[in-house]
Scaffold this active site. Structure first.
Site, PDB file in Angstrom:
ATOM      1  N   GLY A   1      18.636 -15.780  -3.376  1.00 36.61           N
ATOM      2  CA  GLY A   1      17.715 -14.652  -3.269  1.00 36.61           C
ATOM      3  C   GLY A   1      17.036 -14.646  -1.913  1.00 36.61           C
ATOM      4  O   GLY A   1      15.853 -14.328  -1.793  1.00 36.61           O
TER       5      GLY A   1
ATOM      6  N   LYS B   1       2.788   4.402  -1.298  1.00 39.21           N
ATOM      7  CA  LYS B   1       2.369   5.237  -2.421  1.00 39.21           C
ATOM      8  C   LYS B   1       3.195   4.990  -3.676  1.00 39.21           C
ATOM      9  O   LYS B   1       2.673   5.103  -4.793  1.00 39.21           O
ATOM     10  CB  LYS B   1       2.423   6.717  -2.029  1.00 39.21           C
ATOM     11  CG  LYS B   1       3.773   7.225  -1.590  1.00 39.21           C
ATOM     12  CD  LYS B   1       3.681   8.672  -1.136  1.00 39.21           C
ATOM     13  CE  LYS B   1       5.026   9.203  -0.646  1.00 39.21           C
ATOM     14  NZ  LYS B   1       4.912  10.611  -0.166  1.00 39.21           N
TER      15      LYS B   1
ATOM     16  N   LYS C   1      12.579 -19.121  -2.420  1.00 33.51           N
ATOM     17  CA  LYS C   1      11.216 -18.787  -2.004  1.00 33.51           C
ATOM     18  C   LYS C   1      10.824 -17.429  -2.571  1.00 33.51           C
ATOM     19  O   LYS C   1      11.521 -16.436  -2.385  1.00 33.51           O
ATOM     20  CB  LYS C   1      11.110 -18.760  -0.473  1.00 33.51           C
ATOM     21  CG  LYS C   1       9.718 -18.342   0.044  1.00 33.51           C
ATOM     22  CD  LYS C   1       9.659 -18.321   1.553  1.00 33.51           C
ATOM     23  CE  LYS C   1      10.453 -17.197   2.159  1.00 33.51           C
ATOM     24  NZ  LYS C   1       9.904 -15.854   1.852  1.00 33.51           N
TER      25      LYS C   1
ATOM     26  N   GLN D   1       0.818  -1.209   0.000  1.00 37.53           N
ATOM     27  CA  GLN D   1       0.000   0.000   0.000  1.00 37.53           C
ATOM     28  C   GLN D   1       0.857   1.267   0.000  1.00 37.53           C
ATOM     29  O   GLN D   1       0.310   2.376   0.058  1.00 37.53           O
ATOM     30  CB  GLN D   1      -0.938   0.034   1.217  1.00 37.53           C
ATOM     31  CG  GLN D   1      -1.774  -1.211   1.434  1.00 37.53           C
ATOM     32  CD  GLN D   1      -2.476  -1.709   0.190  1.00 37.53           C
ATOM     33  OE1 GLN D   1      -3.114  -0.938  -0.514  1.00 37.53           O
ATOM     34  NE2 GLN D   1      -2.358  -3.001  -0.095  1.00 37.53           N
TER      35      GLN D   1
ATOM     36  N   ASP E   1      25.582 -11.755  -7.590  1.00 38.10           N
ATOM     37  CA  ASP E   1      24.638 -11.562  -8.693  1.00 38.10           C
ATOM     38  C   ASP E   1      24.082 -12.921  -9.092  1.00 38.10           C
ATOM     39  O   ASP E   1      24.818 -13.794  -9.573  1.00 38.10           O
ATOM     40  CB  ASP E   1      25.357 -10.900  -9.872  1.00 38.10           C
ATOM     41  CG  ASP E   1      24.411 -10.538 -11.004  1.00 38.10           C
ATOM     42  OD1 ASP E   1      23.320 -11.130 -11.090  1.00 38.10           O
ATOM     43  OD2 ASP E   1      24.767  -9.662 -11.811  1.00 38.10           O
TER      44      ASP E   1
ATOM     45  N   HIS F   1       9.075 -16.650  -9.273  1.00 41.27           N
ATOM     46  CA  HIS F   1       7.942 -15.993  -9.933  1.00 41.27           C
ATOM     47  C   HIS F   1       8.164 -14.495 -10.131  1.00 41.27           C
ATOM     48  O   HIS F   1       7.360 -13.840 -10.798  1.00 41.27           O
ATOM     49  CB  HIS F   1       6.641 -16.245  -9.158  1.00 41.27           C
ATOM     50  CG  HIS F   1       6.511 -15.479  -7.870  1.00 41.27           C
ATOM     51  ND1 HIS F   1       5.286 -15.195  -7.303  1.00 41.27           N
ATOM     52  CD2 HIS F   1       7.433 -14.943  -7.038  1.00 41.27           C
ATOM     53  CE1 HIS F   1       5.467 -14.524  -6.174  1.00 41.27           C
ATOM     54  NE2 HIS F   1       6.761 -14.369  -5.994  1.00 41.27           N
TER      55      HIS F   1
ATOM     56  N   ASP G   1      22.284 -13.182  -1.710  1.00 45.12           N
ATOM     57  CA  ASP G   1      21.452 -12.144  -2.327  1.00 45.12           C
ATOM     58  C   ASP G   1      22.361 -10.974  -2.706  1.00 45.12           C
ATOM     59  O   ASP G   1      23.583 -11.041  -2.523  1.00 45.12           O
ATOM     60  CB  ASP G   1      20.335 -11.690  -1.373  1.00 45.12           C
ATOM     61  CG  ASP G   1      19.074 -11.258  -2.119  1.00 45.12           C
ATOM     62  OD1 ASP G   1      19.198 -10.527  -3.130  1.00 45.12           O
ATOM     63  OD2 ASP G   1      17.972 -11.643  -1.701  1.00 45.12           O
TER      64      ASP G   1
END
Length: 358
Positions: free
Chosen positions: A201, A127, A258, A125, A244, A262, A224
């Protein structure tokens, strides 16, 4: 007379159709109001005062939060009755006064080491993230990422330039992790028999911490970007390594990912999986924890969550996309792995194992 007893000139079917359409126009108010209730400390206050058995009036809530605005009780009452209507809070009537407590859904937004969606809610949420949706039409017409179209930079560049935004992003990813990982680790035995696991990651290492605590024989590598791992908390059996993902992957018996797969486009995922293939021993495996989309847009809660997750990836992550089982299978085969093995699901997330083709 109770307004609900007034004769309706619209049928129940008409009510359901039109009101569902109207609710779509105004539904944005629910997560925004819940975010304000979280940030004001209302949800944590109700949890401290007894959770579902708490019975606090808006005036009591305002007073205990130290808010002196005389109009605040009325505003808070209006906010909380909306959240109660959506089952985030409980509500009882004492005469004409409403008294509030924690509801079935809001327990997941209480600050807790056991996991909370509150930081993820605050991040989504924010901005800057909301502004990203105003780049969706341009993405449809001319391509590109909606977030980058609207903000002139990717969400990852924004995190690198703005430490406060980076902290919000990292905490949004970290805080819900125990809700999922503890459920998975209670049943999934896929980490047994390994000596090392690398969380690829892995952010600040929350998932890996839970894995290592459950399996004390393991040693872990949290991998990461350097600016992500530099402030990650220490763990006696965890090494934080900056690097990287597209160039190299640490060697380990298990490579865990995890909510990473995606968030990246197909070309990146193919390269990532090939790097994983090179880093794994012959009997090693990749363990992916991500949504899996059904082929058909089902209307059950799990499917809706998966499709919503896909939209978050479209809106925020450059090239991010949730995939069907067939699409995941194609990516795995392209990197030299067998078809994914899917041993279990927790809530709206699946565990997928990739093994080298024999």
């Amino acid at each position: 007379m109770d307004p609900r007893q007034t004769q309706s000139i619209s049928t129940p079917a008409e009510d359901e159709e039109l009101l569902a359409a109207f609710e779509t126009c105004v539904l944005v108010s629910v997560p925004l109001v819940l975010t304000s209730a979280v940030e004001l400390g209302i949800i944590d206050l109700l949890a401290r005062e007894g959770g579902a058995s708490a019975r606090l009036s808006p005036s009591q809530i305002v007073s205990r939060l130290g808010i002196t605005n005389p109009d605040a009780p009325r505003t808070v009452d209006r906010m909380l009755r909306l959240l109660a209507s959506f089952s985030y809070l409980s509500c009882t009537l004492d005469g004409d006064q409403r008294l509030y407590g924690i509801g079935p859904k809001s327990k997941y937004f209480v600050s807790s080491e056991a996991g909370s969606f509150a930081p993820l809610l605050r991040f989504l949420q924010h901005k800057t993230v909301i502004n990203g949706w105003y780049g969706l039409q341009e993405a449809v017409k001319n391509g590109g990422s909606p977030f980058q179209n609207a903000n002139a930079m990717s969400i990852f560049d924004c995190a690198m330039k703005d430490p406060a935004f980076s902290a919000l992003l990292n905490n949004g990813m970290k805080a819900p992790t125990p809700l999922y990982m503890n459920k998975i680790l209670d049943s999934y035995r896929g980490f047994e028999g390994a000596k090392t696991v690398a969380d690829v990651g892995g952010g600040v290492g929350e998932s890996l911490r839970l894995i290592l605590n459950k399996f004390p024989h393991l040693r872990g590598i949290n991998y990461d970007l350097p600016h992500v791992v530099k402030d990650a908390p220490a763990h006696p059996r965890m090494e934080h390594v900056g690097g990287d993902l597209s160039k190299s992957i640490p060697k380990a018996d298990i490579l865990f990912m995890k909510w990473l797969f995606h968030g990246r486009p197909d070309d990146f995922c193919k390269k990532l999986l090939k790097n994983c293939y090179e880093a794994l021993p012959p009997n090693g495996k990749v363990v992916i924890f991500d949504p899996i989309l059904p082929d058909y847009p089902e209307t059950d809660a799990v499917s809706r969550n998966a499709f919503t997750s896909d939209m978050i990836m479209l809106g925020a992550s450059p090239g991010g996309v949730d995939r069907t089982r067939k699409e995941l299978e194609a990516l795995a085969l392209s990197a030299g792995f067998d078809k994914p093995r899917i041993p279990c699901r927790a809530y709206n997330m699946w565990v997928m194992e990739l093994h080298k083709r024999k």
